[in-house]
Design a protein around this motif. Structure first.
Motif, PDB file in Angstrom:
ATOM      1  N   TYR A  47       0.628  -1.216   0.062  1.00  0.00           N
ATOM      2  CA  TYR A  47      -0.026  -0.028  -0.128  1.00  0.00           C
ATOM      3  C   TYR A  47       0.865   1.274   0.053  1.00  0.00           C
ATOM      4  N   ASP A  48       0.814   2.201  -0.842  1.00  0.00           N
ATOM      5  CA  ASP A  48       1.259   3.358  -0.877  1.00  0.00           C
ATOM      6  C   ASP A  48       0.678   4.342  -0.149  1.00  0.00           C
ATOM      7  N   ASP A  49       1.382   5.482  -0.087  1.00  0.00           N
ATOM      8  CA  ASP A  49       0.951   6.698   1.063  1.00  0.00           C
ATOM      9  C   ASP A  49      -0.612   7.062   0.794  1.00  0.00           C
ATOM     10  N   LYS A  50      -0.958   6.941  -0.401  1.00  0.00           N
ATOM     11  CA  LYS A  50      -2.274   7.484  -0.815  1.00  0.00           C
ATOM     12  C   LYS A  50      -3.324   6.504  -0.499  1.00  0.00           C
ATOM     13  N   LYS A  51      -3.036   5.216  -0.814  1.00  0.00           N
ATOM     14  CA  LYS A  51      -3.889   3.892  -0.137  1.00  0.00           C
ATOM     15  C   LYS A  51      -3.775   3.931   1.248  1.00  0.00           C
ATOM     16  N   ILE A  52      -2.699   4.146   1.941  1.00  0.00           N
ATOM     17  CA  ILE A  52      -2.735   4.085   3.610  1.00  0.00           C
ATOM     18  C   ILE A  52      -3.784   5.144   4.011  1.00  0.00           C
ATOM     19  N   GLU A  53      -3.544   6.372   3.519  1.00  0.00           N
ATOM     20  CA  GLU A  53      -4.500   7.504   4.005  1.00  0.00           C
ATOM     21  C   GLU A  53      -5.983   7.170   3.543  1.00  0.00           C
ATOM     22  N   ALA A  54      -6.251   6.513   2.471  1.00  0.00           N
ATOM     23  CA  ALA A  54      -7.647   6.167   2.184  1.00  0.00           C
ATOM     24  C   ALA A  54      -8.123   5.317   3.222  1.00  0.00           C
ATOM     25  N   LEU A  55      -7.250   4.157   3.561  1.00  0.00           N
ATOM     26  CA  LEU A  55      -7.731   3.027   4.367  1.00  0.00           C
ATOM     27  C   LEU A  55      -8.011   3.537   5.901  1.00  0.00           C
ATOM     28  N   ILE A  56      -7.266   4.519   6.349  1.00  0.00           N
ATOM     29  CA  ILE A  56      -7.371   5.259   7.585  1.00  0.00           C
ATOM     30  C   ILE A  56      -8.999   6.036   7.417  1.00  0.00           C
ATOM     31  N   LYS A  57      -9.036   6.752   6.387  1.00  0.00           N
ATOM     32  CA  LYS A  57     -10.138   7.484   6.240  1.00  0.00           C
ATOM     33  C   LYS A  57     -11.533   6.482   6.168  1.00  0.00           C
ATOM     34  N   GLU A  58     -11.395   5.625   5.527  1.00  0.00           N
ATOM     35  CA  GLU A  58     -12.442   4.514   5.253  1.00  0.00           C
ATOM     36  C   GLU A  58     -12.595   3.700   6.819  1.00  0.00           C
ATOM     37  N   LYS A  59     -11.711   3.816   7.579  1.00  0.00           N
ATOM     38  CA  LYS A  59     -11.910   3.175   8.879  1.00  0.00           C
ATOM     39  C   LYS A  59     -12.131   1.448   8.538  1.00  0.00           C
ATOM     40  N   VAL A  60     -11.249   0.964   7.716  1.00  0.00           N
ATOM     41  CA  VAL A  60     -11.436  -0.458   7.465  1.00  0.00           C
ATOM     42  C   VAL A  60     -10.735  -1.128   8.771  1.00  0.00           C
ATOM     43  N   THR A  61     -11.427  -2.398   8.692  1.00  0.00           N
ATOM     44  CA  THR A  61     -10.816  -3.374   9.865  1.00  0.00           C
ATOM     45  C   THR A  61      -9.488  -3.936   9.634  1.00  0.00           C
ATOM     46  N   PHE A  62      -8.836  -4.566  10.336  1.00  0.00           N
ATOM     47  CA  PHE A  62      -7.583  -5.283   9.745  1.00  0.00           C
ATOM     48  C   PHE A  62      -7.989  -6.446   9.048  1.00  0.00           C
ATOM     49  N   GLU A  63      -9.147  -7.233   9.170  1.00  0.00           N
ATOM     50  CA  GLU A  63      -9.482  -8.031   8.100  1.00  0.00           C
ATOM     51  C   GLU A  63      -9.751  -7.674   6.830  1.00  0.00           C
ATOM     52  N   GLU A  64     -10.281  -6.201   6.601  1.00  0.00           N
ATOM     53  CA  GLU A  64     -10.403  -5.677   5.241  1.00  0.00           C
ATOM     54  C   GLU A  64      -9.009  -5.238   4.850  1.00  0.00           C
ATOM     55  N   PHE A  65      -7.967  -4.875   5.768  1.00  0.00           N
ATOM     56  CA  PHE A  65      -6.849  -4.344   5.273  1.00  0.00           C
ATOM     57  C   PHE A  65      -5.943  -5.447   4.852  1.00  0.00           C
ATOM     58  N   PHE A  66      -5.845  -6.515   5.506  1.00  0.00           N
ATOM     59  CA  PHE A  66      -4.918  -7.405   4.986  1.00  0.00           C
ATOM     60  C   PHE A  66      -5.704  -8.239   3.961  1.00  0.00           C
ATOM     61  N   ARG A  67      -6.849  -8.429   3.862  1.00  0.00           N
ATOM     62  CA  ARG A  67      -7.502  -9.170   2.892  1.00  0.00           C
ATOM     63  C   ARG A  67      -6.974  -8.591   1.247  1.00  0.00           C
ATOM     64  N   ASP A  68      -7.185  -7.335   1.147  1.00  0.00           N
ATOM     65  CA  ASP A  68      -6.690  -6.599   0.041  1.00  0.00           C
ATOM     66  C   ASP A  68      -5.158  -6.363  -0.136  1.00  0.00           C
ATOM     67  N   ALA A  69      -4.313  -6.693   0.748  1.00  0.00           N
ATOM     68  CA  ALA A  69      -3.184  -6.471   0.953  1.00  0.00           C
ATOM     69  C   ALA A  69      -2.294  -7.550   0.036  1.00  0.00           C
ATOM     70  N   LYS A  70      -1.299  -7.214  -0.718  1.00  0.00           N
ATOM     71  CA  LYS A  70      -0.204  -8.147  -1.440  1.00  0.00           C
ATOM     72  C   LYS A  70       0.949  -8.049  -0.495  1.00  0.00           C
ATOM     73  N   LEU A  71       0.852  -9.307   0.385  1.00  0.00           N
ATOM     74  CA  LEU A  71       2.036  -9.356   1.346  1.00  0.00           C
ATOM     75  C   LEU A  71       3.205  -9.470   0.532  1.00  0.00           C
ATOM     76  N   HIS A  72       4.360  -8.918   1.028  1.00  0.00           N
ATOM     77  CA  HIS A  72       5.700  -9.228   0.722  1.00  0.00           C
ATOM     78  C   HIS A  72       6.264 -10.509   0.600  1.00  0.00           C
ATOM     79  N   PRO A  73       6.821 -11.088  -0.109  1.00  0.00           N
ATOM     80  CA  PRO A  73       7.126 -12.404  -0.093  1.00  0.00           C
ATOM     81  C   PRO A  73       8.171 -13.005   1.069  1.00  0.00           C
ATOM     82  N   ASN A  74       8.952 -11.885   1.624  1.00  0.00           N
ATOM     83  CA  ASN A  74       9.734 -12.111   2.802  1.00  0.00           C
ATOM     84  C   ASN A  74       9.117 -11.885   3.844  1.00  0.00           C
ATOM     85  N   ALA A  75       7.707 -11.909   3.983  1.00  0.00           N
ATOM     86  CA  ALA A  75       7.114 -11.368   5.250  1.00  0.00           C
ATOM     87  C   ALA A  75       6.888 -12.573   6.205  1.00  0.00           C
TER      88      ALA A  75
END
Length: 121
Positions: A47-75
């Motif tokens: 998530y870039d800066d713009k997306k992070i700010e949008a997710l904060i504004k939308e008050k997404v849950t962590f479930e929604e936050f990580f559902r749409d995330a593309k986790l780094h392969p080294n996570a």
């Protein structure tokens, strides 16, 4: 410490917007910056800066936050104990992902070098 189903449910319903200010305060108190925090979040989630700010504004849950995330392969290289839980032993994927983020923020606040936090070295 064993993660309970109630704990997993609580993590899923927690909003990113409610936790983000705590992340920011934690890192800034230790001399790190919002830009560094966003770099860490972007590394983990793509998530870039713009997306992070949008997710904060939308008050997404962590479930929604990580559902749409593309986790780094080294996570999966993020290991250790955070909030009393050994990250690599957490069997609920969402709770583990939230703890990945907690661990990265913790490492940033502790002054760890960015290339170590981002599992580059």
């Amino acid at each position: 410490m064993k993660v309970t189903s109630e704990h997993n449910e609580r993590m899923a319903k927690l909003t990113f917007a409610s936790v983000y200010p705590h992340y920011l305060t934690k890192v800034e108190k230790k001399g790190r910056t919002k830009e560094e925090l966003h770099r860490v979040i972007e590394w983990l989630t793509d998530y870039d800066d713009k997306k992070i700010e949008a997710l904060i504004k939308e008050k997404v849950t962590f479930e929604e936050f990580f559902r749409d995330a593309k986790l780094h392969p080294n996570a999966h290289l993020i290991k250790g104990v955070i909030c009393g839980y050994r990250i690599e032993d957490i069997d609920n994927a969402l709770t583990q992902q939230v703890r990945y983020l907690d661990k990265l923020v913790d490492e940033l606040a502790k002054g760890r070098k960015m290339e170590k936090i981002l599992r580059e070295a």
